[in-house]
Design a protein around this motif. Structure first.
Motif, mmCIF file in Angstrom:
data_model
loop_
_atom_site.group_PDB
_atom_site.id
_atom_site.type_symbol
_atom_site.label_atom_id
_atom_site.label_comp_id
_atom_site.label_asym_id
_atom_site.label_seq_id
_atom_site.Cartn_x
_atom_site.Cartn_y
_atom_site.Cartn_z
ATOM 1 N N ILE A 41 52.188 -30.383 0.712
ATOM 2 C CA ILE A 41 52.224 -31.820 0.936
ATOM 3 C C ILE A 41 50.911 -32.442 1.401
ATOM 4 O O ILE A 41 50.559 -33.530 0.973
ATOM 5 C CB ILE A 41 53.345 -32.182 1.946
ATOM 6 N N THR A 42 50.139 -31.792 2.256
ATOM 7 C CA THR A 42 49.011 -32.457 2.915
ATOM 8 C C THR A 42 47.758 -32.476 2.046
ATOM 9 O O THR A 42 47.199 -31.426 1.717
ATOM 10 C CB THR A 42 48.687 -31.775 4.256
ATOM 11 N N ASP A 43 47.292 -33.677 1.685
ATOM 12 C CA ASP A 43 46.073 -33.836 0.899
ATOM 13 C C ASP A 43 44.842 -33.833 1.804
ATOM 14 O O ASP A 43 44.941 -34.080 3.023
ATOM 15 C CB ASP A 43 46.114 -35.171 0.143
ATOM 16 N N TYR B 157 43.164 -37.027 -3.145
ATOM 17 C CA TYR B 157 44.623 -36.942 -3.124
ATOM 18 C C TYR B 157 45.027 -36.395 -4.498
ATOM 19 O O TYR B 157 44.439 -36.785 -5.510
ATOM 20 C CB TYR B 157 45.280 -38.303 -2.921
ATOM 21 N N LYS C 25 45.631 -29.380 -1.894
ATOM 22 C CA LYS C 25 46.530 -29.509 -0.753
ATOM 23 C C LYS C 25 46.102 -28.498 0.306
ATOM 24 O O LYS C 25 45.770 -27.349 -0.006
ATOM 25 C CB LYS C 25 47.977 -29.238 -1.169
ATOM 26 N N THR D 17 51.862 -36.991 0.137
ATOM 27 C CA THR D 17 51.662 -36.837 1.569
ATOM 28 C C THR D 17 52.113 -38.063 2.358
ATOM 29 O O THR D 17 52.302 -37.995 3.564
ATOM 30 C CB THR D 17 50.171 -36.546 1.854
ATOM 31 N N ALA E 51 58.212 -37.822 1.256
ATOM 32 C CA ALA E 51 57.356 -37.417 2.379
ATOM 33 C C ALA E 51 58.141 -37.388 3.688
ATOM 34 O O ALA E 51 58.014 -36.439 4.484
ATOM 35 C CB ALA E 51 56.170 -38.371 2.486
#
Length: 346
Positions: A16-18, A36, A53, A70, A148
């Motif tokens: 999930i985390t860019d 992203y 990511k 994200t 998210a």
């Protein structure tokens, strides 16, 4: 050929985390548009994505990479509202691993890290093709924040479960190390133990409340933990974790980081001095005492402990993420109505 249960036991990583680049700017405003994960091409048979990511636990050990936005996206960020699931060995996927502990650590000196060293993946998508039957979102910006938020809820819930387990360990270790020193009846020790107990029980009760007062999605009828309760409890966990661990360190003392290694204990020359000077009384085994100190150090002041110090704060989003969700889900109108009534305002 008969299948075993593990044949269909697929494991997926939450991706999930860019990188996010300049946090003051939106996804489509970055100097590099790939900061992203985004769709770079739409085809009849699927999409092509590019980006990276970060902080993806166990990315290289799972079968599937389940990729989600994200955060919420705006209409002009439609290419960034993308979600999909692909096999970890899909062409174009690269994973750069980092582990908090080397694999060769021994169990005596590193009782936690030798068993729980988990790689963290820096996952790169270098023009990766995703067929349509594996795409969940491809430009539906109105659903990006839903995915998210949903991921954050379950990740925070999992963190609460693990923290309850760890909290019991901290209390047990605090009691053991105090007993081994003959200080378990000391008022200061009792006070510190009560702080550890309050912390653990507050998290456990918050988790129990979140599960008992579950919510139901409409119209599917899916059940999920109470959103406000999960976020409030996770906030309490993260905001108080570091200052709570100080009570365990205070009870244990400097040996947490200075107790000799197993090799020194087993050595004939140094071992006799270790057994002589770590002695407290006849019913306290020297090796058992060292094992208690090693676990305290490894859980709170070394490899696994350093990883957990950051994870407790950042897993599922940092403190601002929980503040945002609490503000969104708290029944403010009900609170205002109660305040008006108490103040005599009709």
């Amino acid at each position: 050929m008969q299948q075993s249960p593990r044949d269909n036991d697929l494991r997926g990583a939450e991706v999930i985390t860019d990188p996010k680049g300049d946090r003051k700017r939106r996804a489509n405003e970055q100097d590099d548009p790939d900061l992203y994960v985004r769709i770079v091409e739409r085809r009849e048979d699927g999409i092509v994505v590019r980006g990276a990511k970060l902080h993806i636990t166990a990315a290289s050990l799972v079968h599937e990479l389940v990729v989600m936005p994200t955060k919420g996206m705006r209409p002009e960020e439609a290419d960034y509202a993308v979600s999909f699931s692909i096999p970890v060995n899909t062409p174009g996927v690269s994973i750069i691993n980092r582990s908090f502990a080397p694999a060769e650590l021994n169990e005596f000196d590193y009782p936690a890290s030798s068993h729980h060293s988990m790689p963290e993946g820096f996952v790169v998508f270098d023009d990766v093709f995703v067929p349509w039957d594996r795409v969940f979102l491809a430009g539906e910006v109105e659903l990006a924040s839903v995915l998210a938020r949903s991921l954050g809820l379950w990740e925070r819930t999992g963190g609460l479960v693990e923290s309850v387990r760890n909290g019991e360990l901290y209390i047990g270790l605090a009691q053991l190390v105090s007993e081994m020193q003959g200080k378990d009846k000391d008022p200061v020790v009792q006070s510190s133990l009560s702080e550890l107990i309050v912390y653990q029980e507050m998290i456990r009760m918050g988790l129990d409340y979140a599960c008992e007062h579950y919510e139901t999605s409409q119209p599917s009828g899916m059940v999920f933990p109470n959103t406000l309760a999960v976020n409030a409890t996770k906030y309490y966990l993260a905001a108080n974790f570091h200052q709570t661990i100080k009570y365990l360190h205070d009870l244990a003392g400097g040996l947490v980081i200075t107790v000799p290694m197993e090799a020194d204990l087993r050595n004939e020359e140094s071992g006799k001095f270790i057994r002589k000077y770590l002695y407290t009384r006849k019913d306290v085994d020297i090796e058992a005492r060292m094992r208690v100190y090693n676990l305290i150090r490894d859980l709170t002041a070394d490899a696994y402990g350093g990883w957990w110090f950051v994870v407790a704060l950042q897993s599922g989003g940092g403190l601002p993420a929980q503040r945002t969700m609490m503000n969104r889900t708290f029944d403010m109108e009900k609170a205002k109505a109660a305040a008006r009534k108490a103040a005599g305002i009709s």
